[in-house]
Scaffold this motif. Structure first.
Motif, short mmCIF file in Angstrom:
data_model
loop_
_atom_site.label_atom_id
_atom_site.label_comp_id
_atom_site.label_asym_id
_atom_site.label_seq_id
_atom_site.Cartn_x
_atom_site.Cartn_y
_atom_site.Cartn_z
N LYS B 54 25.50 50.90 31.74
CA LYS B 54 25.23 50.09 30.65
C LYS B 54 24.76 50.76 29.35
O LYS B 54 23.86 51.99 29.50
CB LYS B 54 24.02 49.29 31.04
CG LYS B 54 24.80 48.20 31.98
CD LYS B 54 23.75 47.14 32.48
CE LYS B 54 24.38 46.45 33.53
NZ LYS B 54 25.42 45.23 33.04
N ASN B 55 24.94 50.79 28.11
CA ASN B 55 24.70 51.26 27.03
C ASN B 55 23.84 50.54 26.09
O ASN B 55 24.49 49.53 25.38
CB ASN B 55 25.86 51.79 26.16
CG ASN B 55 25.67 52.19 24.71
OD1 ASN B 55 24.45 52.49 24.40
ND2 ASN B 55 26.80 52.21 24.03
N ASP B 58 24.16 49.60 22.15
CA ASP B 58 25.17 48.64 21.83
C ASP B 58 24.71 47.27 22.45
O ASP B 58 25.25 46.85 23.17
CB ASP B 58 26.69 49.02 22.07
CG ASP B 58 27.80 47.95 21.43
OD1 ASP B 58 27.21 47.01 20.69
OD2 ASP B 58 28.99 48.54 21.16
N ILE B 272 16.21 57.48 17.91
CA ILE B 272 16.94 58.72 17.22
C ILE B 272 18.34 58.76 17.74
O ILE B 272 19.28 59.08 17.01
CB ILE B 272 16.08 60.05 17.70
CG1 ILE B 272 14.75 59.87 17.25
CG2 ILE B 272 16.85 61.21 16.82
CD1 ILE B 272 14.36 59.17 15.79
N VAL B 273 18.41 58.40 19.09
CA VAL B 273 19.84 58.50 19.53
C VAL B 273 20.68 57.07 19.31
O VAL B 273 20.03 56.16 18.95
CB VAL B 273 19.59 58.41 21.28
CG1 VAL B 273 18.63 59.80 21.60
CG2 VAL B 273 19.06 57.18 21.80
N GLY B 274 21.74 57.32 19.65
CA GLY B 274 22.71 56.14 19.45
C GLY B 274 23.05 55.70 20.73
O GLY B 274 22.38 54.45 20.98
N THR B 275 23.84 55.92 21.50
CA THR B 275 24.09 55.55 22.70
C THR B 275 22.93 55.81 23.51
O THR B 275 22.15 56.76 23.26
CB THR B 275 25.23 56.47 23.53
OG1 THR B 275 26.65 56.27 22.69
CG2 THR B 275 25.62 55.91 24.88
N PRO B 277 20.85 55.10 27.45
CA PRO B 277 20.71 54.41 29.01
C PRO B 277 20.20 53.07 29.06
O PRO B 277 18.97 52.78 28.63
CB PRO B 277 20.09 55.61 29.52
CG PRO B 277 19.38 56.38 28.60
CD PRO B 277 20.09 56.17 27.23
#
Lengths: 394, 394
Positions: B54-55, B58, B272-275, B277
């Motif tokens: 799971k991301n 998105d 800061i991150v895109g993808t 957890p």
């Protein structure tokens, strides 16, 4: 909501979760056509589950995992046409790009108002990084065919430029910027040259083996200083795992953060994060050994086959067309008339197709990940034809 | 090293890994006394392994996981004395602190040279953040007993101050800054007040239930705007999982990054991150439901018992002493004479004790994590006595 005083049973909790999460979309359902992530490879999952406790933020505790990271970086570096490449795993492409942008800025303390030149197609993480770092982002236009307007790019380089960025696999279309040409622009300058191959990094190396001719994009272009590539995208590794690959130790020697108090002893961090997953490093090391070059190539081969299948089908539908000839497993759909794709996107989404909308470029993106099967695409094409007719695009 | 053309068998790879990683230190061996991370709880591991794909970068693809995150943030917010707390999981405390520092800076565009006041005991991530964000970090002195010199702290606040930081569980000693006093300093100002409880967040709420009296440190102090707390430290969750908890939606309304092209639709990122957890969110939701308040309290109870055991033993050894009376499950050892702890640290490390060395504060840190047993401490005390004698500290 207040925390329970007394916990529930494991069984009960798993039942609740099964119910609660039932409405999340599933990669396997075939409706997710616009994601750059996918289900991690089963073997990577297994290995990760075994080693998930390892913390590379304190590498002295896990010296062998740290060595494995070095070896993996070296091996990936070689896959990217380099030798003796250093760097490390990150939490993803955004952290990797941020690290690269920080390097670009901090190598040039002489520049008071640092600027970085990127193509307009650059990923959002460059906007984030520029915002954080106080860098002015100069965005070079694209031509009508979505290729970088290289003359405009060149015109944006000035005495404040501390870095330039080329994209090897744009977020919207999977195109590759003319890395060699950008390289020539920075020859014999102190401008840092970073290539963002977050998605492309684990696609491009295998394309020539499959007979595709692609432009030079990696360390084979001698001016390239660093590359971002994400194991958790086309590398099929567990989330979160990105990577920053750097040409030479010299580049970063003076740029780390010293952390003196770790249980494992003194270490220098290049990262933004402190605690840092080691399990994803072990799992990707294992996956590379398991798939080998051939395994990755086969996966890419299949993705490209599906990409060509969809390309052909789209070409047959009146009213829509490909935004560009796909170079890798990413496709852009736009309208033939130039009309906005917003209505098309909305209607397709109503049919439960999860796609990527790029309003700025007036295109809908489809990423043909390994979870995308030809049968999914057949269903999609059927709906696409209906929607195109319904909204009168044809 | 070149990538293999043909992959190896899973069995072969697992054998190689077992051999290669054998020399990594193990939490269970009893020699890791200086780490703030530990083995994730078995149930959290199990749940994570089920949902690792799971991301949350998105969230439209995983709307139910996103809801679970909201609920978990709300529940943790309540544990921290707040109501209607917003925020999200992060990759760890460093990203959470960076987000908080960015909020502090960006809420005050009127300040040209932004400064943030932190205690000298603040975590490295504030240095990293300040470096990235172009913020001047003003570090307030500590008193001889390692408590914050609150007068010096106050004197560092000026018209450039966009944020102040208090620590609830210092990295070196687990002490809690006078959060109420700092709160009073920023009453009726536009200064953002962030509390770093990366380690303390999942210890402090349970201490009063065990009869310990602790200072106010959380949203019960009305001026506190945000809190960092790490599920992957004392929350026993899978790496990487931090959390940023924010008092009100208003604070961040104008500060996110718009991401328009996600498969799940339009979303705003604070990260800061895109993808990102999602699996760690699900696993921590499950762990909170499984342990309940009582489960966490029991774990803390055990850690505190071991902490008191070690305290007593250290007090008995001539030549060394506690740097401060422990407030939570962190202990600092220093020399009675004031002599440097460097030699002591070196010798203990030779005996394979993995500790934290804080040269600046002349102390060796021991973190009594759930993996630390009394028997490990007995062994440690025996070695400590020997080493203290060997190097003539007594």
């Amino acid at each position: 909501m207040k925390m329970l005083e007394q916990g529930l049973s494991k069984k009960k909790i798993e039942e609740i979760l099964d119910k609660k999460l039932a409405k999340d979309y599933k990669y396997t359902s075939g409706s997710i056509l616009g994601s750059m992530c996918t289900i991690p490879h089963k073997f990577a999952q297994k290995i990760f589950c075994k080693y998930m406790h390892k913390n590379l933020g304190d590498p002295g505790l896990f010296p062998e995992t740290a060595k494995l990271e070095e070896q993996t970086v070296d091996e990936i570096g070689e896959l990217f046409g380099g030798t003796g490449i250093v760097g490390s795993f990150t939490t993803g492409g955004s952290e990797a790009n941020l690290i690269a942008m920080r390097i670009a800025r901090d190598r040039r303390p002489d520049i008071k108002h640092p600027e970085v030149v990127v193509p307009l197609s650059a990923h959002m993480s460059f906007d984030k990084s520029a915002d954080l770092l106080g860098i002015k982002l100069r965005k070079a236009r694209l031509k009508n065919n979505f290729e970088l307007d290289i003359d405009h790019f060149k015109s944006l380089i000035n005495e404040n430029t501390c870095g330039v960025v080329g994209i090897a696999g744009t977020t919207s279309l999977g195109l590759v910027d003319p890395i060699e040409k950008i390289g020539k622009m920075v020859t014999d300058t102190d401008i840092f040259f970073h290539v963002d191959a977050a998605f492309g990094g684990f696609v491009l190396p295998f394309l020539p083996q499959l007979g595709y001719s692609i432009p030079q994009w990696d360390f084979a272009v001698e001016q390239v200083d660093s590359i971002t590539a994400d194991p958790h995208k086309m590398g099929l590794n567990v989330i979160p795992s990105g990577g920053i690959f750097i040409k030479s130790e010299n580049i970063i020697q003076k740029l780390g953060f010293e952390i003196p108090y770790l249980a494992g002893g003194n270490f220098k961090h290049l990262h933004i994060v402190g605690t840092r997953p080691g399990g994803t490093v072990v799992s990707f090391w294992a996956l590379m050994k398991y798939l080998g070059n051939k395994g990755f190539r086969d996966i890419i081969h299949n993705c490209m086959k599906n990409t060509h299948y969809l390309s052909k089908q789209i070409n047959k539908i009146d009213g829509v067309k490909l935004a560009a000839e796909p170079l890798m497993n990413i496709l852009g759909i736009t309208t033939e008339s130039g009309e906005s794709i917003c209505e098309l996107d909305k209607m397709l989404r109503k049919h439960d197709w999860m796609l990527g909308k790029f309003e700025e470029f007036n295109l809908i993106r489809i990423v043909i990940m390994p979870h995308v099967k030809q049968s999914h695409l057949e269903n999609f094409v059927r709906d696409l034809e209906i929607v195109v007719k319904d909204i009168g695009l044809n």
